[in-house]
Every structure is written in structure tokens, then in C-alpha cells.
Design an enzyme around this catalytic site. Structure first.
Site, PDB file in Angstrom:
ATOM      1  N   SER A 142      31.196  47.037  37.017  1.00 57.61           N
ATOM      2  CA  SER A 142      31.218  48.400  37.554  1.00 57.61           C
ATOM      3  C   SER A 142      30.055  49.196  36.980  1.00 57.61           C
ATOM      4  CB  SER A 142      32.541  49.077  37.156  1.00 57.61           C
ATOM      5  OG  SER A 142      32.469  50.465  37.437  1.00 57.61           O
ATOM      6  N   TYR A 156      39.578  50.754  31.722  1.00 55.45           N
ATOM      7  CA  TYR A 156      39.056  49.991  32.873  1.00 55.45           C
ATOM      8  C   TYR A 156      37.579  49.650  32.639  1.00 55.45           C
ATOM      9  CZ  TYR A 156      37.021  49.330  37.518  1.00 55.45           C
ATOM     10  OH  TYR A 156      36.310  48.844  38.591  1.00 55.45           O
TER      11      TYR A 156
HETATM   12  N1  LIG Z   1      35.358  50.371  45.016  1.00 57.15           N
HETATM   13  C1  LIG Z   1      34.644  50.755  43.975  1.00 57.15           C
HETATM   14  O1  LIG Z   1      34.178  51.894  43.896  1.00 57.15           O
HETATM   15  C2  LIG Z   1      34.362  49.777  42.868  1.00 57.15           C
HETATM   16  C3  LIG Z   1      33.307  50.089  42.004  1.00 57.15           C
HETATM   17  C4  LIG Z   1      32.996  49.208  40.973  1.00 57.15           C
HETATM   18  C5  LIG Z   1      33.709  48.049  40.820  1.00 57.15           C
HETATM   19  N2  LIG Z   1      34.749  47.771  41.679  1.00 57.15           N
HETATM   20  C6  LIG Z   1      35.452  46.506  41.460  1.00 57.15           C
HETATM   21  O2  LIG Z   1      35.327  45.745  42.651  1.00 57.15           O
HETATM   22  C7  LIG Z   1      36.437  44.867  42.775  1.00 57.15           C
HETATM   23  C8  LIG Z   1      37.052  45.043  44.157  1.00 57.15           C
HETATM   24  O3  LIG Z   1      37.448  46.388  44.307  1.00 57.15           O
HETATM   25  P1  LIG Z   1      37.720  47.038  45.747  1.00 57.15           P
HETATM   26  O4  LIG Z   1      37.094  48.360  45.734  1.00 57.15           O
HETATM   27  O5  LIG Z   1      37.380  46.091  46.802  1.00 57.15           O
HETATM   28  O6  LIG Z   1      39.302  47.241  45.665  1.00 57.15           O
HETATM   29  P2  LIG Z   1      40.411  47.147  46.823  1.00 57.15           P
HETATM   30  O7  LIG Z   1      39.868  47.564  48.124  1.00 57.15           O
HETATM   31  O8  LIG Z   1      41.591  47.862  46.261  1.00 57.15           O
HETATM   32  O9  LIG Z   1      40.739  45.572  46.921  1.00 57.15           O
HETATM   33  C9  LIG Z   1      41.290  44.918  45.817  1.00 57.15           C
HETATM   34  C10 LIG Z   1      41.395  43.446  46.113  1.00 57.15           C
HETATM   35  O10 LIG Z   1      41.828  42.787  44.913  1.00 57.15           O
HETATM   36  C11 LIG Z   1      43.022  42.075  45.175  1.00 57.15           C
HETATM   37  N3  LIG Z   1      43.884  42.106  43.998  1.00 57.15           N
HETATM   38  C12 LIG Z   1      44.457  43.177  43.401  1.00 57.15           C
HETATM   39  N4  LIG Z   1      45.178  42.786  42.332  1.00 57.15           N
HETATM   40  C13 LIG Z   1      45.047  41.442  42.254  1.00 57.15           C
HETATM   41  C14 LIG Z   1      45.551  40.444  41.389  1.00 57.15           C
HETATM   42  N5  LIG Z   1      46.375  40.730  40.357  1.00 57.15           N
HETATM   43  N6  LIG Z   1      45.211  39.144  41.619  1.00 57.15           N
HETATM   44  C15 LIG Z   1      44.397  38.831  42.640  1.00 57.15           C
HETATM   45  N7  LIG Z   1      43.902  39.712  43.513  1.00 57.15           N
HETATM   46  C16 LIG Z   1      44.221  41.016  43.317  1.00 57.15           C
HETATM   47  C17 LIG Z   1      43.660  42.734  46.389  1.00 57.15           C
HETATM   48  O11 LIG Z   1      44.490  41.790  47.041  1.00 57.15           O
HETATM   49  P3  LIG Z   1      45.728  42.209  48.027  1.00 57.15           P
HETATM   50  O12 LIG Z   1      45.233  43.287  48.914  1.00 57.15           O
HETATM   51  O13 LIG Z   1      46.042  40.938  48.737  1.00 57.15           O
HETATM   52  O14 LIG Z   1      46.841  42.657  47.140  1.00 57.15           O
HETATM   53  C18 LIG Z   1      42.419  43.118  47.188  1.00 57.15           C
HETATM   54  O15 LIG Z   1      41.955  42.009  47.920  1.00 57.15           O
HETATM   55  C19 LIG Z   1      37.366  45.186  41.622  1.00 57.15           C
HETATM   56  O16 LIG Z   1      37.154  44.261  40.574  1.00 57.15           O
HETATM   57  C20 LIG Z   1      36.935  46.584  41.204  1.00 57.15           C
HETATM   58  O17 LIG Z   1      37.236  46.828  39.854  1.00 57.15           O
HETATM   59  C21 LIG Z   1      35.084  48.604  42.694  1.00 57.15           C
END
Ligand SMILES: NC(=O)c1ccc[n+]([C@@H]2O[C@H](COP(=O)([O-])OP(=O)(O)OC[C@H]3O[C@@H](n4cnc5c(N)ncnc54)[C@H](OP(=O)(O)O)[C@@H]3O)[C@@H](O)[C@H]2O)c1
Length: 251
Positions: A142, A156
Site C-alpha cells: 500500500s 494495517y
Molecule cells: N483499494 C485500495 O485503495 C487499496 C490501496 C492499497 C492497497 N490495497 C490492497 O489491495 C488488495 C485488494 O484490495 P481491494 O481494494 O481490491 O479490496 P476489495 O475490493 O475489498 O477486495 C478484496 C478481495 O480480497 C478477498 N478477501 C478478503 N478477505 C480474504 C481472506 N481472508 N482470504 C482470501 N481472500 C480474501 C475478497 O474475496 P471475497 O469477495 O470473495 O470475500 C476480495 O476478492 C488488499 O490487499 C488491499 O489491502 C487496496
């Protein structure tokens, strides 16, 4: 030979966008889901409509006792495709978590550790025999490891910092197999993350836009395409690196 990729948490958000970008580059892709079986099936349909092969497998990355069975299931998919192994592993799955000083529980810290650190570490160990020499591991961190956002994201962000340190050590461990191990650090991106605040809250978006060199929040495709680029053969010589894809947030 067609490349194969696994994207954890590929049912939604950045994982979904990464899966689509990898498929656009010609890879066959396995996505995982926890609650989003239907969403993962939709991703599989989209990938197949694009002409590639795809599969969805259930995986809770906070449950390491399931990893051996998951590796076996993944191996069966790869065998079915006639693939020699896994070319690309993207450790993407993750959740937001608020840990304000004075309101932080052991359970909240443990939950963030389980999904963001323990999960990728033990899953990668389990899948290492399936990875092909010359492949790629990409860990999702992140922008919050470089700049300080809302204080409630302290734990986090610290977990993501651990991912970045682990990435460098893993790069050294897997270097003899020519496996490149890197971190992508997305900035604020418009997904369901943190209740969808980055996508849905106009005031929050305006704050990010004002602090961003590119003047907008990220869209999932921005990050998905960057992730696909990092694991492309063009970047096989880059390893142990943190590459931020944030549109220049808080420079
Ligand atoms: N969006 C941002 O601004 C941002 C910025 C920096 C980093 N990130 C990082 O990017 C990654 C993806 O985030 P996102 O924004 O795409 O979030 P998101 O839209 O909430 O999607 C989260 C994904 O992770 C899966 N997931 C959640 N808990 C899990 C677990 N215990 N085991 C396996 N899979 C799990 C969910 O699966 P289900 O839907 O099937 O439950 C979903 O596919 C994360 O690591 C997050 O920390 C996000």
C-alpha cells in the site's frame, strides 16, 4: 507456452482487475474467493470470453490449515491445462481494518496479521514447489507504507510494511530459481475496500484528488495493468523492489 497466474482475492477490486489485465496479456488465470463465489464465477466467464482459460477456487488466506488442500486443487487445475506449473503468483487478498489508539483489540491486530502477513508467507511457501523457475511473485502492499494516512490505519500499514520487508528476503531466497519477487503499492483506489469509501465518499475522493499528482483517485484498471506489467517478462530482472502505483499520491 501460455503463462499461468494465480490471483488471490481475484473476485473483486484490484484482484479482479489484475486477473483481467493478466488475461489480456495472454495468461490463463486462477482467481480465488471467500464469500464472492458468484463474483468469482463472473470473472471466470469474462476471462474465458476473452479467449483464455480460467478457474475459481475458494481460499481463505487467514486459514493456513487449508493451504495444502488448496495447493492440491490448484495443481489439479494446472495439470488439467497441461501447464508445467504456476508462472505468476499475486498475493492480493486483503481487508481494511481500523485500529485507533485506545480502541485496538488483540483480535483486530491478529486479524490484520493473519490476512496480510501470515497468509502470503505461508501460502507462498506452500505454492513454491508449483512455481516455475523464472516466474514471478507479486505482493500487494500500500502507499500507506510511504506516507501516513488516517491514523486508524496504523496497524494495517505496519502489516503492509512487513510485506515489503518480507518481499526483499523472499527475492533473495527465490533468486537462485530466477523467480522475481516484488511489491506493488497501490494508492487510494476505487473499490469495495474500507466500505467503498474511496469510491463512494465525495469528500474523501476530493481530499485524495487534491493530494495526488495525477489529480484523481485510482481506478482498479490502473493498478491491474501496473501489476500485469510488473510480472511481465520485461521486468524479470527487477526483483526485491517496491513499485508504487498511486498516481503520485502525497508526493
Ligand atoms: N483499494 C485500495 O485503495 C487499496 C490501496 C492499497 C492497497 N490495497 C490492497 O489491495 C488488495 C485488494 O484490495 P481491494 O481494494 O481490491 O479490496 P476489495 O475490493 O475489498 O477486495 C478484496 C478481495 O480480497 C478477498 N478477501 C478478503 N478477505 C480474504 C481472506 N481472508 N482470504 C482470501 N481472500 C480474501 C475478497 O474475496 P471475497 O469477495 O470473495 O470475500 C476480495 O476478492 C488488499 O490487499 C488491499 O489491502 C487496496
Amino acid at each position: 507456452m501460455t503463462r499461468t497466474a494465480l490471483v488471490t482475492g481475484g473476485s473483486r477490486g484490484l484482484g479482479r482487475a489484475t486477473a483481467l489485465a493478466l488475461a489480456a496479456d495472454g495468461a490463463d488465470v486462477v482467481v480465488t474467493y471467500v464469500r464472492g463465489a458468484a463474483a468469482a464465477d463472473e470473472v471466470v466467464t469474462m476471462l474465458e470470453q476473452g479467449g483464455g482459460r480460467a478457474a475459481a477456487l475458494e481460499l481463505d488466506t487467514s486459514a493456513p490449515e487449508t493451504f495444502a488442500a488448496f495447493a492440491a486443487a490448484l495443481g489439479s487445475v494446472l495439470d488439467g491445462w497441461g501447464a508445467p506449473g504456476l508462472d505468476v503468483l499475486v498475493n492480493n487478498a486483503g481487508v481494511a481494518g481500523s485500529t485507533p489508539l485506545g480502541g485496538t483489540t488483540a483480535a483486530a491486530v491478529d486479524a490484520l496479521y493473519a490476512v496480510h502477513v501470515r497468509g502470503p508467507v505461508l501460502l507462498t511457501q506452500e505454492l513454491a514447489p508449483l512455481l516455475v523457475d523464472g516466474g514471478h511473485v507479486l505482493n500487494v502492499s500500500s502507499g500507506l507504507t510511504r506516507f501516513v494516512g488516517a491514523p486508524a490505519y496504523s496497524v494495517y500499514a505496519a502489516m503492509k510494511g512487513a510485506v515489503e520487508v518480507w518481499t526483499r528476503y523472499l527475492a533473495k531466497e527465490l533468486g537462485p530459481r530466477r523467480i522475481a519477487v516484488n511489491t506493488i503499492a497501490p494508492g487510494a483506489t476505487s473499490t469495495d475496500f474500507a466500505g467503498g469509501v474511496i469510491r463512494d465518499d465525495e469528500r474523501y475522493r476530493a481530499m485524495i484528488e487534491g493530494a495526488s499528482a495525477m489529480g484523481r483517485v485510482g481506478e482498479p484498471d490502473d493498478v491491474g495493468r501496473a501489476a500485469a506489467a510488473i510480472v511481465s517478462s520485461s521486468l524479470s530482472w527487477a526483483t526485491g523492489q517496491r513499485i508504487e502505483a498511486s498516481g503520485g499520491q502525497s508526493l
